[in-house]
Design a protein around this motif. Structure first.
Motif, PDB file in Angstrom:
ATOM      1  N   UNK A 246      -6.829   3.840  -4.969  1.00 25.90           N
ATOM      2  CA  UNK A 246      -5.994   3.277  -5.537  1.00 25.90           C
ATOM      3  C   UNK A 246      -5.183   2.470  -4.674  1.00 25.90           C
ATOM      4  N   UNK A 247      -4.866   1.083  -4.794  1.00 21.68           N
ATOM      5  CA  UNK A 247      -3.898   0.112  -3.989  1.00 21.68           C
ATOM      6  C   UNK A 247      -2.383   1.072  -4.320  1.00 21.68           C
ATOM      7  N   UNK A 248      -1.948   1.726  -5.821  1.00 23.52           N
ATOM      8  CA  UNK A 248      -0.989   2.073  -5.255  1.00 23.52           C
ATOM      9  C   UNK A 248      -0.853   3.572  -6.862  1.00 23.52           C
TER      10      UNK A 248
ATOM     11  N   UNK B 223      -0.766   2.411 -11.709  1.00 24.71           N
ATOM     12  CA  UNK B 223      -2.411   1.548 -11.981  1.00 24.71           C
ATOM     13  C   UNK B 223      -2.941   0.795 -12.449  1.00 24.71           C
ATOM     14  N   UNK B 224      -1.794  -0.688 -12.899  1.00 24.44           N
ATOM     15  CA  UNK B 224      -2.068  -1.965 -13.548  1.00 24.44           C
ATOM     16  C   UNK B 224      -2.752  -2.089 -12.133  1.00 24.44           C
ATOM     17  N   UNK B 225      -2.148  -2.485 -11.089  1.00 27.99           N
ATOM     18  CA  UNK B 225      -2.067  -2.819  -9.447  1.00 27.99           C
ATOM     19  C   UNK B 225      -4.072  -2.212  -9.429  1.00 27.99           C
ATOM     20  N   UNK B 226      -5.104  -2.012  -9.652  1.00 22.25           N
ATOM     21  CA  UNK B 226      -6.205  -1.640  -9.521  1.00 22.25           C
ATOM     22  C   UNK B 226      -6.527  -0.824  -8.119  1.00 22.25           C
ATOM     23  N   UNK B 227      -7.640  -0.966  -8.077  1.00 23.68           N
ATOM     24  CA  UNK B 227      -8.589  -0.304  -6.566  1.00 23.68           C
ATOM     25  C   UNK B 227      -8.145  -1.164  -5.437  1.00 23.68           C
ATOM     26  N   UNK B 228      -7.880  -0.287  -4.599  1.00 23.48           N
ATOM     27  CA  UNK B 228      -8.259  -1.300  -3.082  1.00 23.48           C
ATOM     28  C   UNK B 228      -9.650  -1.367  -2.358  1.00 23.48           C
ATOM     29  N   UNK B 229     -10.203  -2.191  -1.230  1.00 25.02           N
ATOM     30  CA  UNK B 229     -11.213  -2.053  -0.940  1.00 25.02           C
ATOM     31  C   UNK B 229     -11.570  -0.787  -0.227  1.00 25.02           C
ATOM     32  N   UNK B 230     -11.146  -0.009  -0.171  1.00 26.37           N
ATOM     33  CA  UNK B 230     -11.276   1.901   0.626  1.00 26.37           C
ATOM     34  C   UNK B 230     -11.789   2.688  -0.197  1.00 26.37           C
TER      35      UNK B 230
END
Length: 507
Positions: free
Chosen positions: A159-161, A165-172
């Protein structure tokens, strides 16, 4: 930037053999200098039952900027300049880790172990973990790349942070690769990582030159040619450089064809002969090869064809002759041999050819044992001295690919007449004219084959002698001219319909 490799063992084959295979002692922590920082190898655990080797790469951001390019550009906005030093390179697995993997575990990557040579060739139960992996394409692409190679894949999006959680997932993703039942050797596993880490990152920190093609093919030997995502892997690994990607794709196709035929690449890539007795001057004023080309050009000219395929073009002599005639608006040379196509391109001077002339000609690799949609829609096709290089059991595949699938309006086929071989003083009795000929037909055999093909695929066929027509043994080369009958039928039907329409309007 971190990666671990774990294996398990038995009393007979302890897991600590991993130290021998990696050429790194489990009882030591070792450091290695690289161009972009310091690589460390150590073992968090090392017992006979379970052994884990870790590779940690400490990236020096300043060295990365000085020797290559980090994330961000030069100049421009201050944040862009700062991005050269503040980026994900120290933390996320990328081409930097792949290069360190190759440098630190070079022998293991090649599958070489002098201490335990047999062990290096044996599959091992393996587990690979990468805590942070850039994945442009997400977990689905990670699975699409690794699962066909025998890995059980766990790719958990990061996750981005976690607080938002509403920010969603990162590209990692956090990547775990498992092959617990001994499907892969250590060398195979390392080669998979070496190629696919930069592919998933979709970026390279260094300039991609022509030698990257050789690196890719060496690391991809045995698995890349048949990988369902081969095109994506090749394109991304070579930084989307079109010329290098095309070269790699063509060479991989040659490997695939060799595997399909259960033969060596060299045996397929053999269209460039070291010598050709028909090309050498003899007592005749004009060589047979020249007479053959002249006969083909005359037959093509009579058909009115404008778009022509030279199937099995070899070194491009016929393509070169066709280019001199402006009637031919599109000329395509096809051959399975990359070496022959390279010679043909050099003969035609493609790199220095003017734009208008270059638009008329193209060369590409292909096998006539397989259907190819690129061959459809042409006025004529030439198979000059090709069929005799095909194993008899594979001739039906060639017949369908050319006459059944591609279906040019006219097909010209030339092949040696074996009866004439007795007239070649330099040819030993019972020998064929070329070492790669699978057979050579006499006139009756060629006629029977050509008439059978014509009947099966709705063509008519006529026969033309090429070279001096000996009253006893016939010509040295025999040519069949196939003409599609369905085209004539369609044309006649169209003409009849037009006439009927005109009569109806007049009435």
């Amino acid at each position: 930037m971190f990666l671990t490799i774990t294996t398990t063992g038995t009393p007979e084959s302890p897991a600590t053999d991993l130290g021998f295979l990696l050429h790194k002692h489990p009882g030591k922590a070792q450091a290695f200098s690289t161009s972009y920082g310091q690589a460390h190898v150590f073992y968090p655990e090392a017992t006979g039952a379970r052994c884990t080797a870790a590779l940690l790469l400490e990236v020096d951001p300043v060295a990365l900027v000085r020797r290559g390019k980090g994330r961000g550009g030069r100049g421009g906005a201050p944040d862009a300049a700062l991005a050269q030093y503040v980026n994900d390179r120290p933390y996320a697995a990328s081409s930097l880790l792949a290069v360190a993997l190759s440098a630190v575990f070079s022998s293991a990557l090649r599958g070489v172990c002098k201490a335990l040579p047999a062990r290096a060739e044996q599959p091992l139960p393996l587990r690979v973990e990468v805590p942070a992996l850039p994945a442009r394409g997400g977990p689905d692409l990670v699975r699409a790349l690794f699962e066909p190679l025998g890995w059980t894949v766990t790719a958990e999006p990061v996750p981005l942070d976690e607080r938002f959680p509403e920010w969603g997932d990162s590209r990692y993703v956090r990547l775990v690769l498992d092959a617990p039942d001994g499907r892969l050797t250590l060398g195979e596993a390392l080669r998979h990582l070496y190629v696919l880490l930069p592919v998933l990152d979709d970026a390279k920190h260094y300039w991609v030159s022509a030698d990257e093609v050789d690196k890719l093919l060496r690391a991809g030997e045995g698995w890349l040619a048949d990988h369902p995502e081969q095109k994506l892997i090749t394109s991304r690994y070579l930084a989307r450089r079109w010329s290098l990607t095309r070269e790699a794709t063509e060479r991989l196709e040659l490997v695939r064809l060799a595997d399909a035929d259960d033969t060596a690449v060299e045996d397929i890539d053999n269209a460039v002969a070291d010598d050709d007795p028909e090309e050498e001057p003899d007592s005749k004023p004009v060589s047979l090869a020249v007479q053959r080309r002249e006969a083909i050009l005359a037959a093509l000219g009579a058909t009115g064809a404008a778009r022509v395929l030279d199937l099995g073009c070899g070194q491009g002599q016929l393509v070169q002759a066709l280019l001199k005639d402006t009637r031919y608006t599109e000329i395509v040379g096809v051959d399975v041999s990359m070496r022959a196509l390279t010679v043909a391109a050099r003969r035609l001077k493609l790199e220095r050819m003017g734009e208008r002339q270059a638009d008329r000609v193209s060369l590409f690799q292909g096998s006539l044992a397989y259907t190819d949609k690129r061959l459809k829609g042409y006025d004529a096709a030439v198979l000059s001295e090709v069929v005799e290089h095909v194993d008899p059991e594979r001739l039906p595949a060639l017949e369908y690919a050319v006459f059944g699938s591609a279906r040019p309006r006219t097909v010209l086929v030339t092949t040696p007449n074996v009866e004439y071989n007795v007239r070649w003083e330099s040819l030993p009795a019972g020998h064929v004219r070329h070492g790669d000929h699978r057979f050579e037909w006499n006139r009756a055999e060629f006629r029977a084959w050509a008439e059978g093909v014509a009947q099966q695929h709705a063509y008519t066929v006529a026969f033309v002698p090429v070279g001096p027509d000996d009253p006893e043994v016939g010509p040295p080369t025999q040519m069949a001219v196939f003409t599609q009958t369905t085209q004539t039928t369609k044309t006649t039907q169209t003409t009849t319909n037009d006439r009927n329409n005109k009569e109806a309007k007049a009435a």
